[in-house]
Design a protein around this motif. Structure first.
Motif, mmCIF file in Angstrom:
data_model
loop_
_atom_site.group_PDB
_atom_site.id
_atom_site.type_symbol
_atom_site.label_atom_id
_atom_site.label_comp_id
_atom_site.label_asym_id
_atom_site.label_seq_id
_atom_site.Cartn_x
_atom_site.Cartn_y
_atom_site.Cartn_z
ATOM 1 N N ILE A 212 0.628 -1.102 0.057
ATOM 2 C CA ILE A 212 -0.066 0.136 0.089
ATOM 3 C C ILE A 212 0.830 1.381 0.108
ATOM 4 N N THR A 216 0.782 3.716 -3.208
ATOM 5 C CA THR A 216 0.223 4.980 -2.990
ATOM 6 C C THR A 216 1.131 6.102 -3.477
ATOM 7 N N THR A 274 -7.669 0.292 -7.109
ATOM 8 C CA THR A 274 -8.445 1.432 -5.911
ATOM 9 C C THR A 274 -7.578 2.330 -5.791
ATOM 10 N N ILE A 275 -6.530 2.236 -5.670
ATOM 11 C CA ILE A 275 -5.411 3.232 -5.184
ATOM 12 C C ILE A 275 -5.396 4.328 -6.251
ATOM 13 N N THR A 278 -8.541 6.466 -5.904
ATOM 14 C CA THR A 278 -8.552 7.195 -4.857
ATOM 15 C C THR A 278 -7.865 8.247 -5.107
ATOM 16 N N THR A 279 -6.762 8.134 -5.583
ATOM 17 C CA THR A 279 -5.591 9.342 -5.854
ATOM 18 C C THR A 279 -5.844 10.276 -7.090
ATOM 19 N N LEU A 321 -7.811 3.889 2.817
ATOM 20 C CA LEU A 321 -6.870 4.154 1.686
ATOM 21 C C LEU A 321 -7.042 5.783 1.451
ATOM 22 N N ARG A 322 -8.227 6.113 1.751
ATOM 23 C CA ARG A 322 -8.208 7.750 1.415
ATOM 24 C C ARG A 322 -7.543 8.643 2.330
ATOM 25 N N ALA A 325 -3.890 8.139 1.649
ATOM 26 C CA ALA A 325 -3.173 8.956 0.748
ATOM 27 C C ALA A 325 -3.044 10.427 1.136
#
Length: 333
Positions: A212, A216, A274-275, A278-279, A321-322, A325
């Motif tokens: 992760i 990220t 997903t990362i 999200t970013t 994850l949010r 990040a």
């Protein structure tokens, strides 16, 4: 069997035990990712905390120093640079200590395949050393950081605590040995312990070599993300806030081993996607050869922890994850 009050009297902590005052706690590996978060919570609760860490250069020691920098001015915090393999150090630090959070370890599944000796020396022999010193010092309880790596080969999913344990890496073997030493010391000597089997912990201050963290940082830089294997391996990811909460509960209740996981099974491919989403990244996903010693799948059945500890995961992977990040972005600015 010696009572908790008598053990406290012998080790000089009787006054605090009798009056119900804040307690003295040793956190091994306290400058690391999980250890520093546990210390933060313990200090917030007003406890006296001793951090033992050898600042091993497995990853940049400056990261560990920055983890504990905010604690250095706290009158309830003491930093001890030392090693759990040194009995004299442990004997000195454990005098008057009530509880031990044992986070010190030689981490790294993949590196253990290349060098299996060091994980054994630190994780198995080091834990045995700590248990002996804790028994002799009258420690009330040890909260031992174990790992989902003790399961290894999958016979069924999700893993419950009775699932056969057949580790696929020397790291997993060393963590299983540590668990078994904790069990034996409880049965033979009455030294209470809880082993928490962590499932892939993530969050602020996490180790830089974990997926992760790597994904990220690559995503935020719009750089390619490399997956080892075809992306179909799955993991159960657990937010650091849920891990800390489990540890604090385990100080007060429970014995034996408990799964502490996020309660979801996510493929590495999905994690990367997903990362990226999200970013808002434009990173592309690339693939490399799989690595020996990596488990194919992990997935925690946490019903025992819910039943006996009253613990269940609260932070969803998407939310975690949010948050992570955002933390990475802020730490760069």
């Amino acid at each position: 069997m010696v009572s908790a009050g008598e053990r406290a009297r012998r080790t000089g902590s009787y006054r605090r035990y009798r009056e119900g005052q804040n307690i003295r706690i040793l956190v091994t590996g306290g400058a690391g990712f999980i250890g520093s978060h546990i210390i933060e919570r313990l200090l917030d609760d007003g406890h006296e905390v001793v951090c033992l860490d050898n600042f091993d250069p497995y990853y940049d020691p400056e990261i560990k120093k920055s983890n504990i920098q905010p604690f250095l001015e706290n009158k309830n915090f003491t930093l001890e640079v030392g090693d759990i393999r040194n009995r004299d150090t442990l004997t000195r630090l454990l005098e008057g200590t009530d509880y031990v959070f044992h986070e010190a370890a030689q981490a790294g599944v993949r590196i253990s395949v290349e060098d299996p000796i060091k994980p054994h020396e630190v994780n198995a022999t080091g834990t045995l050393n700590l248990l002996e010193a804790s028994r002799d010092s009258g420690v009330k309880k040890i909260i031992n950081a174990s790992s989902s790596s003790v399961y290894g080969t999958v016979e069924y999913l999700p893993f419950d605590e009775d699932h056969p344990r057949r580790p696929v890496s020397p790291y997993g073997v060393s963590k299983l040995a540590a668990e078994e030493y904790c069990r034996v010391f409880s049965e033979l000597y009455g030294l209470k312990s809880v082993s928490l089997r962590y499932f892939t912990v993530y969050g602020p201050r996490m180790r830089p070599d974990l997926a992760i963290s790597i994904f990220t940082r690559k995503a935020l830089a719009n750089e390619p993300i490399t997956i080892f294997g075809d992306g179909t391996k799955t993991r159960d990811f657990t937010n650091i806030k849920d891990i800390v909460r489990a540890n604090l509960i385990a100080m007060q209740k429970g014995e034996g081993a408990y799964n502490i996981g996020g309660g979801h099974r996510v493929s590495i491919q999905t994690l990367a996607e997903t990362i990226i989403e999200t970013t808002g990244s434009s990173s592309e996903i690339r693939y490399a050869d799989t690595v020996k010693g990596d488990a194919e799948h992990t997935f925690a059945d946490t019903k025992k922890a819910e039943r006996n500890l009253g613990w269940r995961p609260q932070v969803s992977l998407e939310e975690g994850l949010r948050r992570y990040a955002a933390w990475v972005s802020n730490s760069r600015s």
